[in-house]
Design a protein around this motif. Structure first.
Motif, PDB file in Angstrom:
ATOM      1  N   GLN A  28       5.743   3.183   8.245  1.00 17.72           N
ATOM      2  CA  GLN A  28       5.236   3.783   9.472  1.00 17.72           C
ATOM      3  C   GLN A  28       3.728   3.570   9.535  1.00 17.72           C
ATOM      4  N   THR A  29       3.160   3.895  10.690  1.00 20.62           N
ATOM      5  CA  THR A  29       1.714   3.762  10.806  1.00 20.62           C
ATOM      6  C   THR A  29       1.079   5.141  10.716  1.00 20.62           C
TER       7      THR A  29
ATOM      8  N   THR B  71       0.840  -1.192   0.000  1.00 19.70           N
ATOM      9  CA  THR B  71       0.000   0.000   0.000  1.00 19.70           C
ATOM     10  C   THR B  71       0.872   1.237   0.000  1.00 19.70           C
ATOM     11  N   SER B  72       1.877   1.230   0.830  1.00 23.54           N
ATOM     12  CA  SER B  72       2.774   2.380   0.897  1.00 23.54           C
ATOM     13  C   SER B  72       4.170   1.902   1.227  1.00 23.54           C
ATOM     14  N   VAL B  73       5.162   2.574   0.640  1.00 24.51           N
ATOM     15  CA  VAL B  73       6.532   2.216   0.970  1.00 24.51           C
ATOM     16  C   VAL B  73       6.961   2.837   2.289  1.00 24.51           C
ATOM     17  N   ALA B  74       6.196   3.815   2.760  1.00 28.59           N
ATOM     18  CA  ALA B  74       6.562   4.478   4.005  1.00 28.59           C
ATOM     19  C   ALA B  74       6.387   3.483   5.156  1.00 28.59           C
TER      20      ALA B  74
END
Lengths: 483, 95, 493
Positions: free
Chosen positions: B58-59, B53-56
């Motif tokens: 973190q939450t 969903t995202s490469v970041a």
């Protein structure tokens, strides 16, 4: 049974509800704009809510907490991992061209709501899920003959969509479901449940079938905004479907509207086209992860909810299930009752609250919060009865005055001179006068016509304008008559 | 995957983009070519691979429930092609 | 003072500090340069008055001893960043007349640090393209184009989508420019025009106020003439932004201090899968040369494997259009930009969007709509997201064996307008080396490494671990120094 009689026999209605409940929060779900009702058009709109280029959503922690609190109140599973998706479609009041919602992984899973039905029975309706999503703006069609006006104040306000299982079978059950859900939300403080202002709206799914047959094709009636309309729409829609089927037709799955002036459902033109919402996870947001300990903390701070309160009222105060139901349906009512009942006879308190008070409020069209009679004053009134200052009958007169003026019962009793006569000398004098004036009846009584006792009591009360202590009257009268 | 004209017209409608009829054929060809190109992904074994969903790493961060934005109607409406009485205006919508 | 436009940022900062010239003088020289390079069509909007106002304010701050890290440096802004009161077009017809009432976080950061805005530069429409030939405001011409200005013998593309940024910086009309990179839009044009461009780690630069193309990929970054300048400008652009949920709350290092030149013992990964079939010999040669330079500087080349490289482009051409199809739904003619009237709301939407989007944007919206639609989601979009995970895993594995990865930036030197245009796939292949790092969210930089047989610039790409821009910059500067490219564009201000 709860079937509808058709030309070809019995039909059963199958009902499922999707309730959109506006979350109580200061700011919107993904922007810092205000949520207050009734503001000037487009005055509570940020660039995020109006979907300007480059604007991004950041979630409001309070809205998450409210959803979790509601989930816990519905005894539902809280999903520690949930995802926000985009639901893509074009509409004038949907600025982004998509609604941020939760599709495959909602924040709350299965739960339940217990309905208390008028016959005293209860029924459990399953809650499929609860998810968070953005509200759309508002389209006004009546401002201009050829134009629609768009107000985005509501755009981006947090909603909880609470979806039920198709567990309801009558319009009454659907009404009871909405009432109960609203009550729970108000207890929790997560939604004000104000249907007129649109902070609670229902999509009603209705289908019909022969008892025991598989589910029929359903129609969805969108955006019904009162419990009465929910029930009326179901009744109408069920009959419409039955007629079509009995005439050899078939039901098209479609979205319909409840026409509040003609009292019919009709097909929604704007929703005629088949939708393809192209849901996908919103790449502007990350998955929402909840801490189990945080959820537990919210659980610990949950208020006592209607079902538990009802059980306690029955157990602790010995109230009937009916009285308990009436009292717990709104938290303010239950709180009022408990304030009155504290240190007093709970049955008596319940009778006064559900009888006189609710009766008067109902007639005046007032909510309990607006009651001119405070819990303290109603308690005071009951105390006056208990210590024999006034009789129960006089108390009703005092109550009427309290409701009109909001004054204290003791003041009214004093002002109107309603204090009960407990002076035995004065009562004896009245009795003597009554007996003297009705010598013939006294003779009849003494020859065995016991029923006349009531007549004498009535005469004495009349003579004392109802202020004589009834117990004393009885006692002295009996002695004198027998003597 | 080869897209036909009708499918392209349907997608164009979903995306609310008017495409002249005489461009549909050409567009169908181009889109089909792209789809054929991306279909090589079918060769990749993705059994039990979580979709990204995202490469970041973190939450989701949360903001406080405070009113910090909005209240500037003129700025919101200043770019509007048609506005009246504090509203955006569009052709009549029939519900 | 004409020499001012040829300075590096570092040199300009020195000169300003030593009072050799003022920010106003530096800006005036650049404002003139911007006019001079008009034949390149690099700027969509020039903002000379604003530039001079900002320059005056900058001189005042410096006089008070409050000079910021980019105090007085004139730069160009890609017209994808929203700038308050200044038209922002995304090079699209659909944003006609749009003047934001807000300023993007990245440009706010730059102004906070003292930079001066020269204007808004051209790009591919909504940053979709690799040649800057899809702009509603016309093609950008590379200053490397041979022949007479305005009557070029070959009109070369500057690359894309940050083509205006690249052309303006290469032609010495701005000391630097902001770019954005979704699949290579900073790195590829940097390579085509012989400048430096770095896309930082996803999450380093705020996306707030930047017109979105593909949210999970978009990252802003600087385009400058030297690695040191990139370090200066990157530091100002980066930083945590609570308004962007994907922004990372992490301290921003002073990237300049990482430029030690010391790369001894560093392991440089050479991915074997990037030696694609049919790679032009000069591309392979410059890559080998880069490996040799790093080895000489004490680094250790190691062969690594990124097995899913060949699937990166296909993955990208599903993920990016899918997100774009949704991101661009807001351009509906209702609240800003172009409106083409229609009898009904639906007609208005279709007319507006039909007229407002160019062909490439339309193509990508349609592909994106299709791959998300019912029945195709799993086969296309979800599959692409899974392959994206595998591509990320490939890099995770690789970075267990190396500290930085070296590859070519683009598969060729700049081509001419008109070439590669009939076939969208051919055009997409330009991004073959840049897309994988975008999908994995990694920092990547293109550094000028030499010129090809046609005399045009060639770039090498360095990829780093997440949030390790420092190593990328340090190694990049070693290549820059070793290459010592002296070629300049034939047309400069």
């Amino acid at each position: 049974m709860s079937y509808i009689q058709g030309e070809t026999g019995d039909w059963e209605i199958v009902i499922g509800l999707e309730v959109h409940a506006q979350v109580i929060s200061n700011a919107k779900l993904f922007s810092g704009a205000a949520t207050a009702f009734g503001a000037e058009p487009n005055s509570q709109v940020s660039f995020v809510d109006a979907a300007f280029p480059g604007m991004l959503p950041v979630i409001n922690e309070r809205c998450i907490e409210q959803a979790v609190r509601t989930g816990l109140g519905l005894k539902a599973q809280i999903n520690l991992h949930s995802v926000f998706d985009r639901k893509n479609y074009f509409y004038a009041d949907l600025p982004q061209g998509y609604q941020i919602s939760q599709y495959l992984q909602p924040i709350v899973g299965k739960g339940e709501i217990v309905l208390d039905l008028p016959d005293g029975s209860s029924r459990t309706v399953g809650v499929t899920r609860l998810h968070l999503e953005q509200d759309a703006g508002k389209s006004l069609h009546d401002q201009h003959p050829a134009k629609t006006y768009i107000d985005l104040n509501r755009s981006g306000v947090a909603l909880m969509e609470i979806v039920s299982e198709p567990d309801m079978r009558t319009a009454e059950e659907a009404g009871a479901y909405v009432r109960k859900l609203r009550s729970i939300l108000r207890y929790l403080g997560t939604c004000d449940g104000n249907m007129e202002e649109g902070s609670m709206r229902c999509d009603v799914n209705v289908s019909v079938r022969k008892p025991g047959a598989p589910f029929g094709t359903r129609c969805e009636i969108k955006n019904v905004n009162s419990i009465r309309f929910v029930m009326q729409a179901i009744e109408y829609e069920a009959r419409r479907q039955i007629e079509i089927i009995e005439d050899g037709g078939k039901i098209d799955q479609e979205t319909r509207l409840w026409d509040t002036t003609k009292f019919v459902t009709r097909s929604m033109r704007s929703k005629e086209e088949a939708h393809d919402y192209r849901y996908f996870p919103d790449p502007d947001l990350l998955p929402l992860e909840l801490d189990a300990e945080w959820v537990e903390e919210i659980k610990r701070t949950l208020p006592e909810l209607p079902d538990d309160k009802k059980a306690r009222f029955i157990g602790e105060y010995r109230l009937s299930p009916y009285d308990a139901d009436v009292l717990v349906s709104e938290k303010a009512r239950a709180d009022f009752f408990e304030a009155v009942a504290k240190g007093r006879d709970p049955k008596l308190a319940a009778n006064w609250v559900t009888g006189e008070l609710f009766g008067y409020l109902n007639k005046a069209g007032k909510e309990i919060e607006e009651s001119p009679v405070s819990a303290e004053n109603l308690g005071g009134l009951i105390d006056l009865i208990a210590d024999n200052t006034i009789s129960g009958r006089i108390a009703k007169e005092v109550f009427e005055a309290m409701f009109e003026t909001g004054e204290k019962p003791a003041d009214i009793v004093e002002k109107k001179g309603l204090r009960q006569v407990t002076d035995t000398g004065a009562i004896e004098a009245s009795i003597d006068a009554v007996l003297a004036a009705n010598a013939d009846k006294v003779a009849e009584f003494r020859s065995g016509k016991d029923k006349l006792f009531g007549f004498f009591v009535g005469q004495v009360m009349k003579a004392t304008q109802g202020k004589a202590n009834p117990a004393l009257v009885n006692e002295i009268l009996m002695t004198k008559l027998k003597g | 995957m080869s897209l036909d004209k009708a499918t392209v017209a349907k997608i164009a409608h979903l995306a609310r983009i008017k495409v002249p009829d005489d461009e549909l054929d050409h567009l169908a060809g181009e889109l089909s070519q792209i789809l054929t190109f991306v279909e090589q992904l079918g060769e990749v074994d993705t059994q039990d691979v979580p979709p990204m969903t995202s490469v970041a790493a973190q939450t989701l961060r949360r903001r406080k429930d405070e009113v910090t934005d909005g209240g500037y109607r003129d700025a919101v409406l200043s770019n509007g092609p048609e506005t009246a009485e504090g509203f955006y205006v569009v052709p009549k919508v029939v519900e | 003072m004409t020499g001012l436009t040829h300075l590096t940022m570092a040199a300009a900062l020195d000169g300003l500090a030593k009072k050799e010239f003022t920010a106003v003088e530096l800006t005036e020289a650049h404002v003139k340069a911007v006019e001079t390079i008009r034949p390149l069509n690099a700027f969509i909007t020039e903002t000379p008055e604003q530039a001079l106002t900002m320059a005056k304010a900058s001189d005042a701050r410096r006089a008070k001893g409050e000079a910021g890290p980019m105090e007085g440096l004139p730069i160009a802004v890609k017209d994808l960043f929203c700038t308050k009161g200044v038209p922002t077009t995304a090079a699209s017809h659909i944003l006609d007349g749009f003047k934001p009432e807000y300023e993007s976080t990245v440009t706010s950061n730059l102004w906070r640090d003292g930079a001066v805005m020269l204007g808004k530069v051209n790009l591919d429409e909504f940053a979709m393209g690799s040649a800057n030939i899809t702009s509603h405001h016309g093609n950008v011409i590379s200053p490397w184009s041979p022949g007479e200005v305005g009557n070029w013998s070959r009109q070369l593309v500057p690359g894309g989508s940050s083509g205006g940024s690249a052309a303006a910086v290469a032609a010495r009309a701005a000391l630097g420019a902001t770019g954005t990179d979704t699949g290579g839009s900073i790195r590829q044009p940097a390579a085509f025009t012989g400048i430096v461009g770095i896309k930082p780690t996803y999450g380093r630069c705020s996306r707030w106020g930047v017109v979105a193309f593909a949210s999970s990929l978009d990252q802003a970054g600087p385009m400058t003439r030297t690695v040191e300048d990139a370090a200066i400008m990157l530091r100002s652009m980066c930083g945590f932004d609570p308004k962007d949920s994907t922004s990372v709350d992490m301290a921003v290092p002073d990237f300049r201090t990482a430029l030690t030149g010391d790369i001894r013992g560093l392991k440089v990964g050479i991915p074997k899968e990037y030696r694609v079939e049919g790679m032009p010999a000069e591309i392979a040669a410059i890559w080998d040369q880069g490996i040799a330079w790093l080895k000489e500087a004490g680094a250790e080349p190691v062969e690594i494997s990124l097995p899913h490289t060949k699937y990166a482009l296909a993955t990208y051409y599903i993920v990016a259009p899918a997100e774009a199809s949704s991101n661009l739904a807001r351009y509906d003619g209702l609240r800003y930009g172009l409106r083409v009237e229609g009898a009904s709301l639906k007609d208005m939407y279709e007319n507006t969007r039909g007229a407002g989007f160019g062909k490439e944007v339309r193509r990508r919206i349609l592909i994106g709509t299709y791959v998300l639609s019912a029945g195709y989601y799993d086969a296309y979009y979800n599959k692409a997201r899974q392959v994206r995970t595998r591509i990320k895993w490939d890099f995770d594995e690789a970075f267990k064996q190396c500290d930085v990865i070296l590859t070519p930036t683009a598969p060729s030197t700049a081509f001419a307008i008109g070439e590669k245009m009939d076939d969208p796939i051919q055009m997409y292949l330009n991004d073959v080396f840049t897309v994988p790092a975008s999908l994995a969210g990694l920092p990547g930089m293109s550094v000028p490494a030499g010129v090809g047989s046609d005399g045009l610039p060639l770039g090498l790409q360095l990829l780093g671990r997440p949030f390790d821009e420092e190593t990328v910059l340090r190694v990049g500067q070693v290549i820059e120094k070793a290459a010592a490219v002296t070629a300049t564009p034939p047309f400069m201000a």
